[in-house]
Structure formats: C-alpha cells, structure tokens
Enzyme design. Structure first.
Site, PDB file in Angstrom:
ATOM      1  N   GLY A  38     105.398 -80.131  19.850  1.00  0.00           N
ATOM      2  CA  GLY A  38     104.980 -78.774  20.228  1.00  0.00           C
ATOM      3  C   GLY A  38     103.570 -78.429  19.827  1.00  0.00           C
ATOM      4  N   LYS A  64     113.831 -79.109  -1.647  1.00  0.00           N
ATOM      5  CA  LYS A  64     114.165 -77.695  -1.779  1.00  0.00           C
ATOM      6  C   LYS A  64     115.100 -77.437  -2.956  1.00  0.00           C
ATOM      7  CE  LYS A  64     113.243 -76.644   2.919  1.00  0.00           C
ATOM      8  NZ  LYS A  64     112.404 -75.483   3.156  1.00  0.00           N
ATOM      9  N   ASP A 100     113.457 -74.941  18.712  1.00  0.00           N
ATOM     10  CA  ASP A 100     113.387 -75.679  17.444  1.00  0.00           C
ATOM     11  C   ASP A 100     114.368 -75.129  16.414  1.00  0.00           C
ATOM     12  OD1 ASP A 100     111.244 -77.324  18.247  1.00  0.00           O
ATOM     13  OD2 ASP A 100     109.773 -75.809  17.693  1.00  0.00           O
ATOM     14  N   HIS A 145     103.456 -87.192   8.693  1.00  0.00           N
ATOM     15  CA  HIS A 145     103.196 -86.509   7.421  1.00  0.00           C
ATOM     16  C   HIS A 145     101.958 -87.015   6.712  1.00  0.00           C
ATOM     17  CE1 HIS A 145     107.423 -85.725   8.407  1.00  0.00           C
ATOM     18  NE2 HIS A 145     107.142 -84.531   7.930  1.00  0.00           N
TER      19      HIS A 145
HETATM   20  N1  GLN Z   1     107.362 -76.848  17.580  1.00  0.00           N
HETATM   21  C1  GLN Z   1     106.986 -76.821  16.214  1.00  0.00           C
HETATM   22  C2  GLN Z   1     105.682 -77.581  16.012  1.00  0.00           C
HETATM   23  O1  GLN Z   1     105.457 -78.551  16.668  1.00  0.00           O
HETATM   24  C3  GLN Z   1     108.044 -77.427  15.338  1.00  0.00           C
HETATM   25  C4  GLN Z   1     107.669 -77.380  13.891  1.00  0.00           C
HETATM   26  C5  GLN Z   1     108.745 -77.844  12.940  1.00  0.00           C
HETATM   27  O2  GLN Z   1     109.566 -78.649  13.251  1.00  0.00           O
HETATM   28  N2  GLN Z   1     108.725 -77.370  11.726  1.00  0.00           N
HETATM   29  O3  GLN Z   1     104.870 -77.246  15.193  1.00  0.00           O
END
Ligand code: GLN
Ligand code: ZN
Length: 782
Positions: free
Chosen positions: A458, A121, A625, A720
């Site tokens: 999630g 960033k 979150d 990722h």
């Molecule tokens: N609960 C969200 C997901 O699983 C969290 C996303 C995140 O940490 N950016 O997509």
C-alpha cells in the site's frame, strides 16, 4: 513507617509531558557527548513527577528512577543480564548517567556491528519492551548502583518513594533463551538476586517496594503440570522476599483478574495486592457486558493483606464515575484494608488534559475525559472519601463526575439513532459473500491477471517532501489546492514507477496518510484526534492514539478522490486501500460504554459504505488492512473465541457488501500465526498478504495444513531493513512458497508497507521481486 497505602498509582510514564526525554535521547544518540544533558533532563522529569504526585495527595509514589528506554530492559541491567555481546561496549564515562547506559542502548537499538535485542508488545498494549536474552548459563549479578542512587535522591527530597521492580515470574516468562533452554529454570536465582537487593533498598530509607507480576493473571502458557509447579515456586520465592527485609511488598498485577494473584500469594508475607478492577472485572472484548458485581470481586481475599484497588482506569482515557468507584471501594473496605490506585501504570495514557489544545473548542468531550494528571486527582479524591477526610470540593467532584459519565451515556454524539437503527437491521447475510470458488472464477475473468500476480502492501516511501507538504497545509503555509496538486503529482509519480517496474496490481502509495488509523479517524464522526496526547510506544517513539468516543459515522467519502486520481493514470487495476475495523479500534482509545464488538460494527458499516463508493469509482480490488487483529487477542484463552467472533464479524460486515467480481484483499503483518490460522480463513478475504520473509514461509505450511484455499501473498522481501535482497534469496523464498501452496493461490509481494523505506532500495528490491515472479511463472505455466 506506615503499613498501609491510602492513595497511589500503579506506575508512571517516563517520556515527559512535552516528550522531553525523547528529545534528549535522540540528541544523545546522535552525539554521545551530551550525556550530561540527558542525565539532567531525566532527573528533572523524575523530580517533577514525584513532586506532582506528592502534591496531588498520593502517600506512596511509585518510582522507576531514571528510566531511559524500557523497564524490562532496566531489569536486565539491574540483574546483570544484558546480552553478552554488549559487554565490551565502552561506556563513555557520561557523568550522571548509569554506568551501563551505553550497553543498555546497544542492547535496545543495536550498533553498527551488533544486532539489537528483540522487541515485542507488552501484553495486549501498544507499549513495546526489550526482550531479555538468557541461556542456561545466565548468571544474575546485581548491578544496583543506579537504582539505589536514584532512590536515595528521591528519599532525600522527601518523596515517599516506592521502587517498582518487574517480578521474577513475569521477567522470566517474557524472556527468550538463545539456546532453547527454559528461562524459568532461573526463577529461584532471580528471587535470590532480589532478596539481596531488598535490604539495600530498605537501607536507603524506603518502606515499600513494588513487584509487577502481570504474568500471574494471564494464562500461564504451560501445561497444567508445569503450571502448579511454577505457582508453587513463585509462592516460595515471595515468601523468601517478604522475609528478606523490613520492606512492605506490594504485589501488583494488571490486565487481568487480580484474584489469581491473591489466591496464589496470600499468606506469603506480602503486605498488599494491587489489582486491576477495570479490565480485571469486565471483558470489554466480549460482545456482552460481563462486569463482575462489587460483592463478587476478589473471592480469594480474606482481608489478611491490603488491597490497592485499581478503580481508576490506567490504560484508557475516560473519566471515572467517582460515585460508582466509591461504592466498589466501600464494598471492599467492609472486608479488609483498602487503598485507592489505578488499574495499571499510567504509562499507557497521555500526561494531562490541561495541555491538550485540540479540546479547547470541545468542552463537552473534554468533560468526559481524564488523562494521567486527572486520574491522579481522581485517586486522591477517592482516597479522601474512603478515609472520611474529604472536603466539600471532593463531594462536589463526585457529583460532577457522575453527571459527566451520565451525560456521555445519553449524548446524541454517543447515540446516533439512524446508525442504531441500521446496526439493528444487520443480518447474518450481510456478513457473507458467495462461495469462494464462484468469486474466484468471476474475478479471474474480470481482472485477467497473470499467474503469481505481483503487488505491494500500500504505502510507498513517505519522503521529506511529502511530510513537508502535509505540515505546510496544517500550518496554513499552503492552500488546500496546492496540497491537492502536490499529492496528485506524487501519486502520478508512484503509478509511473510501478508501471515501469512491471507490477501487476498497483497502489496509489498513501502519501496523504500521516498514519493508517489517524487518517481515517480525522474523517469519521465519533472520533477525535489529539494534538499533544502522546504516549510512549517504544524507546523514544511515541504515538498519539485518536479517541473513539461516540457513534461512528462517515459524513463523506474518505479515499475515493485519491483512488480516482491514481486509477486515471493507469489501465492496470489500482487497489482501494482501507484500514480494517479491528485495527481502527486497536490503535485508538475506545469508548468503554458498550462492547467493543458493537463499536467495531459501526466502523465496519462506515467502511462498507466507503467500499461501495470505491467500487462506484471503478475499483476492482479493495484491500482492508488488519495488522492489529493479533494484538487485541485477549490474554486469557477462555476469552479468545468471543473476541474472534466479533472481530471476524466486523471485518466481514465491512467487506461482504460487494459483487462477486470485486476482489477483497487483507494484510496482516506478524508472522506468529499459530493461534490465528483459522481466523485468516474465517475472514474470507479473496487474498491475504502476510509477513513471511524472515520466517522462511512457515506461515504457508501452517496455512496449508489448515486447509486454506483462498489467495495468499507471503512476503518475499523483508522490508524492515534497507537491505536489498539478492535475486537468489527471493527466488528461493518463492520456490519454497510454491512447494507449500498451489501456484493458483499465490501472490508475490513484500512483507509490509514501504513508507519507512527510501526510493533507492524500494526500486531495487521490487525489481528483484518482479524478476523472481517472472522466472517462477515460466516454471508454473510450463
Ligand atoms: N497499507 C498499509 C501500508 O502499506 C499497511 C501498513 C501495515 O501493515 N501496518 O503502509
Ligand atoms: Zn504490514
């Protein structure tokens, strides 16, 4: 040749008002034969932009030329410091594109065989730059053909073009080295390279050049001895640059107090300082308003150099109160030469209100806003007023803008009396739960989970069908009932898959969420989501941050129905899933008429009510979150404690209303935690899941050292990339985790949500994760 700029902006966006560059880039990446098209689109965008800025009345036009990905990366190309590994990439002879274009893209995106450079960033914004990769032996060889030819084109077209370059200090301070050496040892060499470049820019007919040095006004993250040495070398460098050509140098800073740049570099021969008079004079992250009075601005400024006063906010979307800005300008003008500018590049705001269809039915909200084009017009009006060349229309514009800002200040939409009464009644007790040991015991009985419980973060894969279902609903091709059924079917499927995989704590999978902030913003009062207000996030990727303009309230439950559906399909606990107050602010354009902490508390109360409703619907675990808590951290250390206080306070206000038996989870996804270790504990969430797989559980050691006693789920699968981890890799990570913290604290989960993954690798990887947990359990209970 004018030695003074009256009206300009600090920088410009590149992606195009209709995301034209995005589309051309993505086409090019799919099929490298379309280089001509990419070149044409980029040229048209640069030309249109230059014309629009000139016509709007700017007398100096910042130009980054045709920039295809990111300005830091352009700088690496210009200085000849693209990573060595891309040196052999064939440039396809794409006529019309810079000769280094395919090397530049290979550095930015990687290739089948080569890794991409790191991306991170840009200061505290949501824009990402490509991190330069240097080492002790890096040589700086100018590759300026593209820059100079783009500049010549602009000059020929009659644009008062001012090339914008990243300053040596900032470029090197944000670079990384591959050999652990100090990138800043190259400071003199980068100054030398630029000293060779400036006469060549002057030859093309430019009269100004801009160096961006935002790093100068953040904390220089080195010990005090180093700091004064670096500033001295920077001063020597700019003295040399100023003497290198006839160009006037504009030294631009933003996101901090420009006085630091003035005090460091005044008298070096620089012609002007561009300063941020929006963020630089208030700390909007404070809990109180700390706006510096006009008379106290830029104490180091003697009038020797010109000030380009960034009175128009370059990174937020509020309309400027022109009368207030004019007062600031006049106060400064009494002390020396002043021109008008934006507080930062317009890269961070959408192009133009004119095209924003979502505001067609909301003239009131529209009247409070200014996007890029409107900000340029504000600069022009202010500069005419400052130079005494204003028209009747300009005078009217001042009054209209002042009225709009006043109207926003007193509107019922920004002042909900019931909510104000409620926030006034919030007490410290509302931000506290019982002691953790007590909660832990009740929760253990209530949930009855195995040791090392397994869960996910999630989201599950957002498949093409899911996205189509949402698009169909939006376009009216399906009925709400059909959409609802599609989501119910998806949730049933996701629950069945999780049960089959043997996960302990389940999620509904978030299929209904386009984005974790936008989804909530669409359901909260006080928030507006836009149709076309895109801003570049990185490369060809753009985001549409919603606008948090008013007092935030929750007209009705936002997630309860989906939770209920999910829980109805299983006896295992399903987590209620919410986005926390800090992240709701960080990824939005937020009102600037009250401290951020006040706004965060309003969001927190809406979440607190949502949590109540989830608990009533049977939720035993709620996850809130906060992936962005690190991102809003102020750049200057002195301002960080106040930020952390309200950020933690808002999270706790959202989550502390529940009984001891309710388990609160949170999730953060970045692994450089050192500054925030204490904060994770302060949030007092029963369980925190955290990114860790790529950094070999470093986070855990830091947590243990800080005396962390709450539950923690270090990610044991790096989500990722689509790669499925080997069983042995996950086993090892888990063993390391068990060495770092007691088993009773540990959860087993991936690094982050799975929405960008496919089902194939998701299923395979979770299978590995669950197997690792089961194996480890045997050792733990033995
Ligand atoms: N609960 C969200 C997901 O699983 C969290 C996303 C995140 O940490 N950016 O997509
Ligand atoms: Zn995450």
């Amino acid at each position: 040749m004018t030695a003074q700029i009256n009206a300009t902006v600090a920088g410009v966006p590149r992606i195009g008002p209709g995301r034209e560059l995005k589309k051309a880039l993505e086409t090019y990446w799919k099929d490298a034969t379309t280089g001509r098209n990419l070149a044409t689109v980029a040229t048209q965008l640069v030309n249109q932009q230059a014309d629009a800025l000139t016509q709007a009345g700017l007398d100096s036009v910042p130009t980054i030329g045709r920039s295809f990905y990111d300005s830091m990366l352009d700088t690496s190309a210009l200085l000849g410091t693209l990573p060595a590994r891309v040196a052999d990439i064939d440039d396809h002879g794409n006529d019309g594109l810079p000769a280094y274009i395919d090397r530049l893209f290979a550095a930015a995106r990687g290739t089948a065989d080569l890794p991409a450079s790191a991306m991170t960033k840009w200061f505290d914004t949501n824009y990402h730059y490509i991190v330069p990769e240097l080492d002790a032996d890096t040589e700086f060889r100018l590759d300026d053909a593209a820059l100079l030819s783009d500049l010549s084109d602009q000059i020929t077209r009659g644009t008062a073009a001012r090339p914008v370059l990243i300053g040596p200090l900032t470029y090197l301070a944000l670079a990384r080295t591959t050999d652990g050496s100090d990138a800043l040892v190259h400071l003199g060499e980068v100054f030398d390279a630029y000293a060779r470049l400036l006469p060549r820019i002057a030859e093309r007919g430019a009269s100004w050049v801009q160096f961006d040095e935002p790093y100068l006004v953040t904390d220089i993250a080195v010990d005090d001895g180093r700091r004064s040495d670096l500033l001295a070398r920077t001063r020597a460098g700019y003295t040399k640059l100023a003497a290198a050509s006839d160009l006037h140098i504009l030294l631009q800073t933003y996101f901090g107090d420009g006085d630091l740049a003035v005090s460091t570099l005044s008298g070096t021969g620089i012609a002007a300082f561009g300063v941020d008079l929006v963020t630089g004079r208030t700390d909007e992250r404070q809990s109180t308003d700390t706006r510096t009075a006009d008379a106290d601005l830029l104490p180091s400024w003697t009038g020797q150099e010109q000030i380009l006063a960034g009175v128009v906010d370059g990174r937020n979307i509020w309309r400027t109160d022109l009368s207030r800005a004019l007062a600031t300008l006049k106060t400064l003008a009494a002390r020396g030469p002043v021109g008008v500018s934006t507080s930062s590049s317009l890269l961070h705001v959408p192009y133009s209100l004119a095209q924003e269809t979502s505001l067609d039915d909301d003239a009131e909200l529209r009247s409070w806003l200014a996007f890029g084009a409107e900000k340029v017009a504000e600069v022009a009006v202010l500069s005419r007023l400052l130079t005494g060349t204003e028209t009747e229309t300009d005078r009217t514009a001042v009054a209209v803008s002042h009225d709009a800002v006043e109207a926003r200040r007193v509107s019922a939409r920004t002042h909900n009396e019931a909510l104000r009464a409620r926030t006034a009644g919030v007490t410290d007790a509302d931000r506290h739960r019982s002691p953790f040991e007590q909660r832990r015991e009740v929760q253990a009985r209530e949930l009855n989970l195995p040791p090392l419980p397994t869960t996910t973060i999630g989201s599950f894969p957002q498949t093409a069908e899911i996205r189509r279902a949402r698009a169909d609903l939006r376009a009216g091709r399906t009925t709400p009932a059909e959409y609802h059924q599609a989501m119910v079917d998806e949730i049933r499927d996701v629950i069945e898959r999780q049960e089959a995989l043997g996960l302990d704590v389940l999620v509904h999978g978030e299929p209904e969420r386009n984005d974790m902030v936008q989804y909530f913003s669409e359901q909260l009062e006080g928030y507006h989501s836009t149709d076309l207000a895109w801003v570049q996030s990185y490369g060809s990727r753009c985001v549409r941050p919603p606008i948090l303009f008013g007092d935030v309230t929750r007209p009705e439950p936002m997630t309860v129905e989906w939770f209920r559906v999910a829980q109805s399909f299983t006896d295992k606990p399903v987590k209620g899933m919410l986005t926390g107050p800090v992240t709701m602010l960080a990824w939005s354009f937020v009102r600037d008429d009250q401290p951020l902490g006040t706004t965060a508390d309003q969001v927190a109360l809406a979440l607190r009510d949502e949590i109540d409703d989830l608990v009533d619907a049977g939720a035993k675990i709620i996850q809130v979150d906060e992936p962005a808590i690190r991102e809003l951290l102020p750049l200057r250390r002195a301002q960080q404690p106040a930020y952390l206080e309200w950020a933690v306070g808002a999270f706790r206000l959202a989550t502390s209303g529940v009984a001891d038996s309710i388990q609160i989870h949170t999730h953060m996804c970045y692994s450089e935690f050192n500054e925030l270790i204490g904060t994770v504990g302060d949030l007092d969430a029963d369980v925190t899941s955290i990114e860790a797989a790529r950094n070999g559980m470093q986070v855990l050691h830091a947590l243990r050292e800080s005396g962390f006693e709450l539950g923690v789920g270090p990610g044991v699968w790096d989500i990722h990339s689509p790669r499925v981890p080997e069983q042995s890799e996950v086993d090892t990570l888990l063993t390391e985790a068990l060495e770092a913290v007691p088993a009773s604290q540990l959860w087993v989960n991936p690094d982050c949500g799975l929405k960008t993954r496919g089902w194939e690798e998701t299923t395979a990887s979770i299978r590995v994760l669950v197997a690792a947990a089961e194996k480890a359990r045997a050792t733990v209970s033995a």
